[in-house]
Design a protein around this motif. Sequence first.
Motif, PDB file in Angstrom:
ATOM      1  N   ARG A 163       1.048  -1.189  -0.225  1.00 16.34           N
ATOM      2  CA  ARG A 163       0.019   0.018  -0.019  1.00 16.34           C
ATOM      3  C   ARG A 163       0.793   1.341  -0.051  1.00 16.34           C
ATOM      4  O   ARG A 163       2.092   1.081   0.544  1.00 16.34           O
ATOM      5  N   LEU A 167       3.606   0.841   2.735  1.00 13.83           N
ATOM      6  CA  LEU A 167       3.698  -0.468   3.585  1.00 13.83           C
ATOM      7  C   LEU A 167       4.069  -1.588   2.484  1.00 13.83           C
ATOM      8  O   LEU A 167       3.718  -1.761   1.474  1.00 13.83           O
ATOM      9  N   GLN A 220       5.349  -0.781   7.620  1.00 10.48           N
ATOM     10  CA  GLN A 220       5.333   0.612   7.419  1.00 10.48           C
ATOM     11  C   GLN A 220       6.673   1.313   7.081  1.00 10.48           C
ATOM     12  O   GLN A 220       7.453   1.156   8.193  1.00 10.48           O
ATOM     13  N   ARG A 263       1.079   4.906  16.097  1.00 10.49           N
ATOM     14  CA  ARG A 263       0.335   5.183  15.133  1.00 10.49           C
ATOM     15  C   ARG A 263       0.804   4.079  13.900  1.00 10.49           C
ATOM     16  O   ARG A 263      -0.075   4.009  13.002  1.00 10.49           O
ATOM     17  N   PRO A 310       0.691   1.202  11.271  1.00 13.46           N
ATOM     18  CA  PRO A 310      -0.123  -0.034  11.172  1.00 13.46           C
ATOM     19  C   PRO A 310       0.384  -1.253  11.381  1.00 13.46           C
ATOM     20  O   PRO A 310       1.820  -1.329  11.506  1.00 13.46           O
ATOM     21  N   GLU A 311      -0.219  -2.278  11.898  1.00 10.35           N
ATOM     22  CA  GLU A 311       0.331  -3.822  11.881  1.00 10.35           C
ATOM     23  C   GLU A 311       1.383  -3.768  13.124  1.00 10.35           C
ATOM     24  O   GLU A 311       2.305  -4.393  12.528  1.00 10.35           O
ATOM     25  N   GLU A 365       7.845   0.694  12.685  1.00 10.98           N
ATOM     26  CA  GLU A 365       8.012   1.281  11.163  1.00 10.98           C
ATOM     27  C   GLU A 365       9.356   1.521  11.054  1.00 10.98           C
ATOM     28  O   GLU A 365      10.181   1.417  12.054  1.00 10.98           O
TER      29      GLU A 365
END
Length: 435
Positions: A26, A37, A47, A75, A77-78, A82
Amino acid sequence: MYLRTKDVKSQDFVGKEVTIRGWVHRLRKQKENAFVLVRDDRGGVIQCVFPAEKAAGLTIESSLEVAGTVSQDSRAPEGGFEIKGKTLKTFNIAPPDYPIGEYQSDELLLDKRHLTLRTRKMIAIAKIRSSVLHYGRRWFVENGWMEVTAPTIVKGAVEGGSTLFKLKYFDEEAYLSQSAQLYLEAMIFSLGPVWSLTPSFRAERSRTVRHLAEFSHLEAEAPWVTLEDILSTEEQLVSYIIQNTITERAEELEFLKRDVSDLKKVQPPFERMPYDKAIDTLRSRGFQVVQEDGSRRDIQFGDDLSIDSERELTKDADKPIFVVGYPIAVKPFYVKEDPERQGVGLTADMLAPRGFGEITSGGLREDDMASIVNRIKKEGLNPDAYDWYLDLRKYGSVPHGGFGLGIERLIRWITNVEDIKDTVLFPRTMSRVTP
Ligand code: 4AD
Ligand code: MG
């Protein structure tokens, strides 16, 4: 050395520099930063944040290598980790027309299955499938069964002529195998309890959510067993596969929104329901069958169980049920007749609960020469085509039996996906041989 995202997402790596490789899963481009992502080669994602200009040329499914520092940010994701990207190397920039997005028809997803394999759903299913195969194998190995393989190009029908795929084999006609059973039967005389995992083929004319034209068949056969031995083997095998798979693949099952509370209860013993009782139960609920001329009548002794009747019998069950003792008339020629009940087979199907229905068929085999020749003829088959198989009844015949488990049927139940096509990476059905 490049790492997988799963390894990078850990406290140990925070503040450290790592290199990962993967694909753009993404992409969100903002004024200052781009949030990429990245999916690695085992389907894990993380990310990666880059200054916008650095990621300007990126597109969905471009392949890349990212080096950067791991940081923790709730914050992200997943999982809240990051990578602050430092360097970005691309292997391939994909054109911007990648066909798989958020909303697609099922047909398109099947037409593009070679790309659909990159979706989170297919990755989750592929991992569950891998565990099912792994634990199936492991159960047999741990319990002293010997692995064998059987040919898939054969001369004779096992499961009836109507679902045979014909094939030109040099100058003669042959078929794709429907089941390894007859070959496994030949092996037990010198190899004892054996098992195999081979593709089986059925030219199924029906388009249903539980039939494939090619499926993975886990089959077993052993000498000197009773029907109860076979059932006990099946329930142990299936319970072992399920318990280990739901532990190992908890994350994937959760992603598929599969509530596993029922599956946790799958432990031996499974109910043994006599076929007669199954028919009585269905009759008492007013269950009817459709006859050839389209009219309906109450189900009765002698009828085979359809998917609808299997659904009715299992809808409230949370564990599989064995239906035991089908009439031999609805089963193939090799099923042994109960010496104490004429017309009744020493055979059983395992029906998965909550309406899923048949996942195995098995039982004892007719081991008497005269009887099996009779049965072959009765089924309209030519005994000459079975000459080698009949030798097994001639030279040292012994009581024996086995079963076959449909891997995709089992996965359909474990994952609760609607269509069996989604339990296999490249499904083969009446209307699909590509990709
Ligand atoms: O019930 P089946 O036809 O039994 C046999 O082939 C035996 N000769 C096996 C044996 O005793 N060695 O097939 C066994 C299982 C079914 O219970 C079902 O789970 C699966 O194979 N199966 C299919 N799965 C997907 N698509 C199909 N078209 C299938 N046909 C059977
Ligand atoms: Mg069957």
